[in-house]
Design a protein around this motif. Structure first.
Motif, PDB file in Angstrom:
ATOM      1  N   ALA A  56       0.792  -1.236   0.013  1.00  0.00           N
ATOM      2  CA  ALA A  56       0.111  -0.006   0.149  1.00  0.00           C
ATOM      3  C   ALA A  56       0.882   1.250   0.100  1.00  0.00           C
ATOM      4  O   ALA A  56       1.799   1.274   0.909  1.00  0.00           O
ATOM      5  CB  ALA A  56      -0.920  -0.050   1.137  1.00  0.00           C
ATOM      6  N   LEU A  57       0.487   2.160  -0.817  1.00  0.00           N
ATOM      7  CA  LEU A  57       1.191   3.493  -0.967  1.00  0.00           C
ATOM      8  C   LEU A  57       0.333   4.639  -0.600  1.00  0.00           C
ATOM      9  O   LEU A  57      -0.827   4.603  -0.978  1.00  0.00           O
ATOM     10  CB  LEU A  57       1.668   3.560  -2.584  1.00  0.00           C
ATOM     11  N   ASP A  58       0.948   5.616  -0.222  1.00  0.00           N
ATOM     12  CA  ASP A  58       0.399   6.909  -0.280  1.00  0.00           C
ATOM     13  C   ASP A  58       1.289   8.067   0.202  1.00  0.00           C
ATOM     14  O   ASP A  58       2.432   7.906   1.010  1.00  0.00           O
ATOM     15  CB  ASP A  58      -0.603   7.077   0.975  1.00  0.00           C
ATOM     16  N   GLN A  59       1.193   9.086  -0.519  1.00  0.00           N
ATOM     17  CA  GLN A  59       2.141  10.309  -0.441  1.00  0.00           C
ATOM     18  C   GLN A  59       1.830  11.168   1.162  1.00  0.00           C
ATOM     19  O   GLN A  59       2.584  11.961   1.538  1.00  0.00           O
ATOM     20  CB  GLN A  59       2.071  11.245  -1.249  1.00  0.00           C
ATOM     21  N   ASP A  60       0.534  10.741   1.719  1.00  0.00           N
ATOM     22  CA  ASP A  60       0.284  11.390   2.707  1.00  0.00           C
ATOM     23  C   ASP A  60       0.433  10.569   3.924  1.00  0.00           C
ATOM     24  O   ASP A  60      -0.226   9.504   4.282  1.00  0.00           O
ATOM     25  CB  ASP A  60      -1.406  11.632   2.664  1.00  0.00           C
ATOM     26  N   GLN A  61       1.298  10.846   4.835  1.00  0.00           N
ATOM     27  CA  GLN A  61       1.667  10.210   5.966  1.00  0.00           C
ATOM     28  C   GLN A  61       0.494   9.929   6.935  1.00  0.00           C
ATOM     29  O   GLN A  61       0.422   8.724   7.552  1.00  0.00           O
ATOM     30  CB  GLN A  61       2.973  10.869   6.823  1.00  0.00           C
ATOM     31  N   GLN A  62      -0.305  10.878   7.113  1.00  0.00           N
ATOM     32  CA  GLN A  62      -1.621  10.700   7.954  1.00  0.00           C
ATOM     33  C   GLN A  62      -2.438   9.591   7.485  1.00  0.00           C
ATOM     34  O   GLN A  62      -2.967   8.923   8.090  1.00  0.00           O
ATOM     35  CB  GLN A  62      -2.395  11.865   8.042  1.00  0.00           C
ATOM     36  N   ALA A  63      -2.496   9.636   5.847  1.00  0.00           N
ATOM     37  CA  ALA A  63      -3.342   8.417   5.347  1.00  0.00           C
ATOM     38  C   ALA A  63      -2.825   7.199   5.729  1.00  0.00           C
ATOM     39  O   ALA A  63      -3.614   6.231   5.993  1.00  0.00           O
ATOM     40  CB  ALA A  63      -3.530   8.810   3.842  1.00  0.00           C
ATOM     41  N   LEU A  64      -1.658   6.952   5.584  1.00  0.00           N
ATOM     42  CA  LEU A  64      -1.025   5.564   6.083  1.00  0.00           C
ATOM     43  C   LEU A  64      -1.553   5.370   7.485  1.00  0.00           C
ATOM     44  O   LEU A  64      -1.588   4.031   7.655  1.00  0.00           O
ATOM     45  CB  LEU A  64       0.546   5.635   5.899  1.00  0.00           C
ATOM     46  N   GLN A  65      -1.384   6.125   8.352  1.00  0.00           N
ATOM     47  CA  GLN A  65      -1.813   5.929   9.696  1.00  0.00           C
ATOM     48  C   GLN A  65      -2.997   5.495  10.006  1.00  0.00           C
ATOM     49  O   GLN A  65      -3.535   4.503  10.682  1.00  0.00           O
ATOM     50  CB  GLN A  65      -1.591   7.184  10.520  1.00  0.00           C
ATOM     51  N   VAL A  66      -3.936   6.288   9.261  1.00  0.00           N
ATOM     52  CA  VAL A  66      -5.438   5.856   9.248  1.00  0.00           C
ATOM     53  C   VAL A  66      -5.552   4.354   8.681  1.00  0.00           C
ATOM     54  O   VAL A  66      -6.418   3.854   9.191  1.00  0.00           O
ATOM     55  CB  VAL A  66      -6.202   6.899   8.557  1.00  0.00           C
ATOM     56  N   ALA A  67      -4.954   4.255   7.503  1.00  0.00           N
ATOM     57  CA  ALA A  67      -5.306   2.936   6.962  1.00  0.00           C
ATOM     58  C   ALA A  67      -4.667   1.847   7.985  1.00  0.00           C
ATOM     59  O   ALA A  67      -5.360   0.870   8.171  1.00  0.00           O
ATOM     60  CB  ALA A  67      -4.295   2.786   5.568  1.00  0.00           C
ATOM     61  N   GLN A  68      -3.600   1.813   8.694  1.00  0.00           N
ATOM     62  CA  GLN A  68      -3.033   1.027   9.582  1.00  0.00           C
ATOM     63  C   GLN A  68      -4.093   0.681  10.771  1.00  0.00           C
ATOM     64  O   GLN A  68      -4.588  -0.449  11.096  1.00  0.00           O
ATOM     65  CB  GLN A  68      -1.798   1.251  10.023  1.00  0.00           C
ATOM     66  N   HIS A  69      -4.533   1.846  11.214  1.00  0.00           N
ATOM     67  CA  HIS A  69      -5.557   1.957  12.220  1.00  0.00           C
ATOM     68  C   HIS A  69      -6.725   1.156  11.958  1.00  0.00           C
ATOM     69  O   HIS A  69      -7.358   0.499  12.552  1.00  0.00           O
ATOM     70  CB  HIS A  69      -5.793   3.254  12.863  1.00  0.00           C
ATOM     71  N   GLN A  70      -7.289   1.410  10.729  1.00  0.00           N
ATOM     72  CA  GLN A  70      -8.658   0.723  10.068  1.00  0.00           C
ATOM     73  C   GLN A  70      -8.337  -0.814  10.010  1.00  0.00           C
ATOM     74  O   GLN A  70      -9.252  -1.490  10.467  1.00  0.00           O
ATOM     75  CB  GLN A  70      -9.037   1.453   8.758  1.00  0.00           C
ATOM     76  N   LEU A  71      -7.344  -1.083   9.529  1.00  0.00           N
ATOM     77  CA  LEU A  71      -7.076  -2.606   9.342  1.00  0.00           C
ATOM     78  C   LEU A  71      -6.780  -3.360  10.600  1.00  0.00           C
ATOM     79  O   LEU A  71      -7.349  -4.386  10.656  1.00  0.00           O
ATOM     80  CB  LEU A  71      -5.941  -2.828   8.482  1.00  0.00           C
ATOM     81  N   LYS A  72      -6.147  -2.794  11.514  1.00  0.00           N
ATOM     82  CA  LYS A  72      -6.104  -3.419  12.820  1.00  0.00           C
ATOM     83  C   LYS A  72      -7.345  -3.473  13.332  1.00  0.00           C
ATOM     84  O   LYS A  72      -7.781  -4.781  14.025  1.00  0.00           O
ATOM     85  CB  LYS A  72      -5.071  -2.650  13.689  1.00  0.00           C
ATOM     86  N   ALA A  73      -8.437  -2.327  13.073  1.00  0.00           N
ATOM     87  CA  ALA A  73      -9.577  -2.615  14.075  1.00  0.00           C
ATOM     88  C   ALA A  73     -10.420  -3.735  13.146  1.00  0.00           C
ATOM     89  O   ALA A  73     -11.252  -4.236  13.906  1.00  0.00           O
ATOM     90  CB  ALA A  73     -10.199  -1.127  13.893  1.00  0.00           C
ATOM     91  N   ILE A  74     -10.424  -3.990  11.901  1.00  0.00           N
ATOM     92  CA  ILE A  74     -11.083  -4.999  11.167  1.00  0.00           C
ATOM     93  C   ILE A  74     -10.317  -6.498  11.920  1.00  0.00           C
ATOM     94  O   ILE A  74     -11.343  -7.299  12.042  1.00  0.00           O
ATOM     95  CB  ILE A  74     -11.025  -4.741   9.706  1.00  0.00           C
ATOM     96  N   ASN A  75      -9.389  -6.330  11.591  1.00  0.00           N
ATOM     97  CA  ASN A  75      -8.755  -7.711  11.957  1.00  0.00           C
ATOM     98  C   ASN A  75      -7.084  -7.453  12.047  1.00  0.00           C
ATOM     99  O   ASN A  75      -6.579  -7.216  10.982  1.00  0.00           O
ATOM    100  CB  ASN A  75      -9.005  -8.951  10.970  1.00  0.00           C
ATOM    101  N   PRO A  76      -6.672  -7.735  13.278  1.00  0.00           N
ATOM    102  CA  PRO A  76      -5.028  -7.490  13.399  1.00  0.00           C
ATOM    103  C   PRO A  76      -4.203  -8.302  12.343  1.00  0.00           C
ATOM    104  O   PRO A  76      -3.116  -7.968  11.959  1.00  0.00           O
ATOM    105  CB  PRO A  76      -4.944  -7.553  15.016  1.00  0.00           C
ATOM    106  N   GLU A  77      -4.835  -9.617  12.016  1.00  0.00           N
ATOM    107  CA  GLU A  77      -4.119 -10.436  11.176  1.00  0.00           C
ATOM    108  C   GLU A  77      -3.921  -9.743   9.658  1.00  0.00           C
ATOM    109  O   GLU A  77      -2.800 -10.122   9.185  1.00  0.00           O
ATOM    110  CB  GLU A  77      -4.728 -11.554  10.919  1.00  0.00           C
ATOM    111  N   LEU A  78      -4.780  -8.691   9.536  1.00  0.00           N
ATOM    112  CA  LEU A  78      -4.553  -8.088   8.082  1.00  0.00           C
ATOM    113  C   LEU A  78      -3.071  -7.462   7.893  1.00  0.00           C
ATOM    114  O   LEU A  78      -2.375  -7.569   6.932  1.00  0.00           O
ATOM    115  CB  LEU A  78      -5.547  -7.547   7.835  1.00  0.00           C
ATOM    116  N   LEU A  79      -2.481  -7.008   9.055  1.00  0.00           N
ATOM    117  CA  LEU A  79      -1.674  -6.101   9.094  1.00  0.00           C
ATOM    118  C   LEU A  79      -0.085  -7.114   8.893  1.00  0.00           C
ATOM    119  O   LEU A  79       0.951  -6.494   8.472  1.00  0.00           O
ATOM    120  CB  LEU A  79      -1.164  -5.375  10.188  1.00  0.00           C
TER     121      LEU A  79
END
Length: 299
Positions: A56-79
């Motif tokens: 996963a790519l993004d030029q916005d560092q905050q977006a990367l933080q959001v994505a990691q948080h969301q995936l962890k909330a769905i299922n930590p295994e996804l990370l």
């Protein structure tokens, strides 16, 4: 550590069912989300099959933080099956990796629109910023306050398709400098007849779109990405791009059509249905185009 200020953001992926179906996800496949945003599309790819991996790519560092948080909330295994890269998709170098599928959602991330300090929205008072990559120097304020009248008018007309571009540019030059979003939007609105100021589309919409495109060099980086990305696909691999205005959609359309290594899968773009638009109004202008790799290279 995830910034708590972005933890509550919820990202609704646009055209998600259509995109996942179009990718025809393969067990054991590896996929590139070139604009991860809030992680909505990446989460769907990873949950489609437990053996799938993603980058996963993004030029916005905050977006990367959001994505990691969301995936962890769905299922930590996804990370455990996804790698995150802070990069503009035009600058990404995959090395020897070949992908089974590539996606790019060209829309502004919801977290960017909803955070006033980022300066993307004319509805809230904030500095004129609009940088997706906050490490770059160029801001919307610099463009508004330093470009000459002709260049501003051409920008608003070309990237915003704004018919009152000359009038708006003239007023901006006469009344600058500007520091805040609402200062600029008020001047733009006064360039319109009174009956046009309170319609469904705010008078500043097209100018703000043009500024955002210019600040982030969106058309130039998209051109680079569309030229290079097909080379990253395995034979039979698929690429899907979601655009949100006619300039982007036109560029995607012709890039897919003219690339020797691609077979176009969507003669006309796929658009959201009424139910999705009612649930997520930001989806109303989305268009999805898909193509499949022949396994050739573009000459």
């Amino acid at each position: 550590m995830t910034d708590p200020s972005v933890s509550a953001t919820f990202h609704i992926p646009v055209l998600s069912q259509e995109l996942i179906a179009g990718l025809a996800i393969k067990p054991g496949g590896i996929y590139l989300d070139a604009t991860v945003g809030g992680g909505g599309h990446s989460s769907l790819i990873l949950t489609a099959d437990p053996t799938v991996q993603a980058i996963a790519l993004d030029q916005d560092q905050q977006a990367l933080q959001v994505a990691q948080h969301q995936l962890k909330a769905i299922n930590p295994e996804l990370l455990t099956r996804i790698q995150f890269w802070h990069s503009n998709f035009a600058h990404y170098q995959p090395g020897e990796i070949k992908f089974d599928g590539i996606i790019a959602d060209l829309g502004v991330n919801s977290s960017q629109l909803d955070r006033p300090e980022r300066g993307f929205s004319f509805r809230q008072t904030a500095p004129l910023d609009m940088r997706m990559n906050q490490q770059q120097d160029l801001t919307a304020a610099e463009i508004i306050n330093t470009w000459n009248e002709t260049d501003l008018a051409n920008l608003f007309y070309t990237y915003g398709e704004e018919r009152l571009s000359r009038r708006i540019a003239r007023q901006i030059v006469a009344k600058r400098p500007f520091e805040m979003t609402t200062e600029l939007s008020e001047v733009i609105a006064r360039c319109f007849p009174p009956k046009s100021r309170y319609g469904r589309i705010h008078p500043a919409t097209r100018v703000f779109q043009a500024l955002r495109i210019a600040v982030n060099q969106e058309m130039q980086v998209l051109e680079t990405f569309l030229h290079r990305a097909p080379e990253w696909l395995k034979p039979g691999g698929r690429i899907g791009v979601i655009s949100f205005h006619s300039l982007e959609d036109r560029q995607v359309k012709y890039a897919f059509r003219n690339h020797a290594g691609l077979k176009v899968l969507t003669k006309k773009p796929i658009q959201p249905g009424a139910d999705e638009i009612n649930h997520n109004p930001r989806a109303r202008s989305a268009k999805l185009r898909l193509a499949e790799s022949w396994g050739l290279t573009d000459c």
